[in-house]
Scaffold this motif. Structure first.
Motif, PDB file in Angstrom:
ATOM      1  N   LEU A  20      12.008  -0.460 -15.910  1.00 50.62           N
ATOM      2  CA  LEU A  20      11.850   0.920 -15.431  1.00 50.62           C
ATOM      3  C   LEU A  20      10.564   1.066 -14.621  1.00 50.62           C
ATOM      4  N   ILE A  21       9.474   0.531 -15.130  1.00 52.73           N
ATOM      5  CA  ILE A  21       8.198   0.618 -14.411  1.00 52.73           C
ATOM      6  C   ILE A  21       8.280  -0.125 -13.076  1.00 52.73           C
ATOM      7  N   HIS A  22       8.930  -1.267 -13.056  1.00 51.80           N
ATOM      8  CA  HIS A  22       9.089  -2.026 -11.816  1.00 51.80           C
ATOM      9  C   HIS A  22       9.876  -1.220 -10.782  1.00 51.80           C
ATOM     10  N   ARG A  23      10.962  -0.584 -11.209  1.00 46.56           N
ATOM     11  CA  ARG A  23      11.769   0.209 -10.282  1.00 46.56           C
ATOM     12  C   ARG A  23      11.011   1.436  -9.775  1.00 46.56           C
ATOM     13  N   LEU A  24      10.254   2.089 -10.641  1.00 45.12           N
ATOM     14  CA  LEU A  24       9.470   3.247 -10.213  1.00 45.12           C
ATOM     15  C   LEU A  24       8.389   2.836  -9.213  1.00 45.12           C
ATOM     16  N   ASN A  25       7.747   1.703  -9.430  1.00 43.34           N
ATOM     17  CA  ASN A  25       6.745   1.221  -8.481  1.00 43.34           C
ATOM     18  C   ASN A  25       7.368   0.896  -7.126  1.00 43.34           C
ATOM     19  N   ALA A  26       8.542   0.296  -7.139  1.00 43.84           N
ATOM     20  CA  ALA A  26       9.220  -0.023  -5.882  1.00 43.84           C
ATOM     21  C   ALA A  26       9.595   1.262  -5.141  1.00 43.84           C
ATOM     22  N   GLN A  27      10.049   2.261  -5.873  1.00 41.02           N
ATOM     23  CA  GLN A  27      10.408   3.539  -5.250  1.00 41.02           C
ATOM     24  C   GLN A  27       9.169   4.205  -4.649  1.00 41.02           C
ATOM     25  N   HIS A  28       8.067   4.163  -5.373  1.00 41.81           N
ATOM     26  CA  HIS A  28       6.826   4.756  -4.866  1.00 41.81           C
ATOM     27  C   HIS A  28       6.344   4.022  -3.620  1.00 41.81           C
ATOM     28  N   ASP A  29       6.409   2.698  -3.630  1.00 41.12           N
ATOM     29  CA  ASP A  29       6.008   1.918  -2.460  1.00 41.12           C
ATOM     30  C   ASP A  29       6.860   2.258  -1.237  1.00 41.12           C
ATOM     31  N   ALA A  30       8.144   2.497  -1.453  1.00 41.17           N
ATOM     32  CA  ALA A  30       9.022   2.853  -0.333  1.00 41.17           C
ATOM     33  C   ALA A  30       8.651   4.218   0.221  1.00 41.17           C
ATOM     34  N   ARG A  31       8.301   5.149  -0.643  1.00 35.76           N
ATOM     35  CA  ARG A  31       7.894   6.480  -0.165  1.00 35.76           C
ATOM     36  C   ARG A  31       6.598   6.422   0.609  1.00 35.76           C
ATOM     37  N   VAL A  32       5.639   5.654   0.121  1.00 30.48           N
ATOM     38  CA  VAL A  32       4.358   5.537   0.813  1.00 30.48           C
ATOM     39  C   VAL A  32       4.552   4.873   2.174  1.00 30.48           C
ATOM     40  N   ALA A  33       5.398   3.865   2.244  1.00 30.76           N
ATOM     41  CA  ALA A  33       5.640   3.173   3.510  1.00 30.76           C
ATOM     42  C   ALA A  33       6.352   4.072   4.517  1.00 30.76           C
ATOM     43  N   ALA A  34       7.175   5.000   4.033  1.00 29.87           N
ATOM     44  CA  ALA A  34       7.921   5.876   4.932  1.00 29.87           C
ATOM     45  C   ALA A  34       7.045   6.982   5.504  1.00 29.87           C
ATOM     46  N   TYR A  35       5.946   7.323   4.838  1.00 26.98           N
ATOM     47  CA  TYR A  35       5.086   8.405   5.305  1.00 26.98           C
ATOM     48  C   TYR A  35       3.643   7.924   5.345  1.00 26.98           C
ATOM     49  N   PRO A  36       3.192   7.425   6.487  1.00 26.76           N
ATOM     50  CA  PRO A  36       1.804   6.982   6.571  1.00 26.76           C
ATOM     51  C   PRO A  36       0.858   8.179   6.534  1.00 26.76           C
ATOM     52  N   PHE A  37      -0.172   8.095   5.718  1.00 25.67           N
ATOM     53  CA  PHE A  37      -1.072   9.221   5.531  1.00 25.67           C
ATOM     54  C   PHE A  37      -2.143   9.303   6.604  1.00 25.67           C
ATOM     55  N   SER A  38      -2.486   8.229   7.217  1.00 26.01           N
ATOM     56  CA  SER A  38      -3.508   8.273   8.261  1.00 26.01           C
ATOM     57  C   SER A  38      -3.299   7.109   9.216  1.00 26.01           C
ATOM     58  N   ASP A  39      -3.958   7.202  10.339  1.00 29.57           N
ATOM     59  CA  ASP A  39      -3.899   6.127  11.324  1.00 29.57           C
ATOM     60  C   ASP A  39      -4.903   5.050  10.933  1.00 29.57           C
ATOM     61  N   PRO A  40      -4.500   3.795  10.883  1.00 28.76           N
ATOM     62  CA  PRO A  40      -5.453   2.754  10.520  1.00 28.76           C
ATOM     63  C   PRO A  40      -6.531   2.554  11.587  1.00 28.76           C
ATOM     64  N   PHE A  41      -6.158   2.633  12.856  1.00 29.00           N
ATOM     65  CA  PHE A  41      -7.100   2.494  13.953  1.00 29.00           C
ATOM     66  C   PHE A  41      -6.849   3.635  14.941  1.00 29.00           C
ATOM     67  N   PRO A  42      -7.463   4.811  14.717  1.00 28.19           N
ATOM     68  CA  PRO A  42      -7.162   5.972  15.560  1.00 28.19           C
ATOM     69  C   PRO A  42      -7.428   5.733  17.043  1.00 28.19           C
ATOM     70  N   ALA A  43      -8.462   4.987  17.377  1.00 29.19           N
ATOM     71  CA  ALA A  43      -8.790   4.785  18.787  1.00 29.19           C
ATOM     72  C   ALA A  43      -7.720   3.954  19.489  1.00 29.19           C
ATOM     73  N   LEU A  44      -7.023   3.113  18.763  1.00 29.13           N
ATOM     74  CA  LEU A  44      -6.010   2.264  19.380  1.00 29.13           C
ATOM     75  C   LEU A  44      -4.643   2.941  19.450  1.00 29.13           C
ATOM     76  N   SER A  45      -4.360   3.857  18.524  1.00 29.95           N
ATOM     77  CA  SER A  45      -3.015   4.423  18.461  1.00 29.95           C
ATOM     78  C   SER A  45      -2.874   5.758  19.193  1.00 29.95           C
ATOM     79  N   ARG A  46      -3.984   6.428  19.535  1.00 33.79           N
ATOM     80  CA  ARG A  46      -3.906   7.701  20.243  1.00 33.79           C
ATOM     81  C   ARG A  46      -4.283   7.512  21.708  1.00 33.79           C
TER      82      ARG A  46
END
Length: 69
Positions: A20-46
């Motif tokens: 159960l914990i493994h599946r919940l972690n995988a689900q959380h990782d998929a959500r985080v990957a689908a919604y990036p919270f910030s730009d890793p290198f703002p000067a390069l991506s904007r």
């Protein structure tokens, strides 16, 4: 015999909890990957001229909320 059943039941519960914990972690990782919270290198991506607003510009656009004076 009762001890053997208790040990088997405990091992089964541990295995199910681990799964159960493994599946919940995988689900959380998929959500985080689908919604990036910030730009890793703002000067390069904007493109030029599209940077974040300065703090004074943000303060000018901020609305007052609540009733505190």
């Amino acid at each position: 015999m009762e001890t053997l059943i208790a040990l088997a039941a405990g091992a089964l519960l541990i295995a199910l909890g681990t799964r159960l914990i493994h599946r919940l972690n995988a689900q959380h990782d998929a959500r985080v990957a689908a919604y990036p919270f910030s730009d890793p290198f703002p000067a390069l991506s904007r493109p030029a001229g599209h940077s974040h607003p300065m703090p004074t510009e943000r303060a000018a656009h901020r609305r007052r909320t609540g009733t505190w004076p």
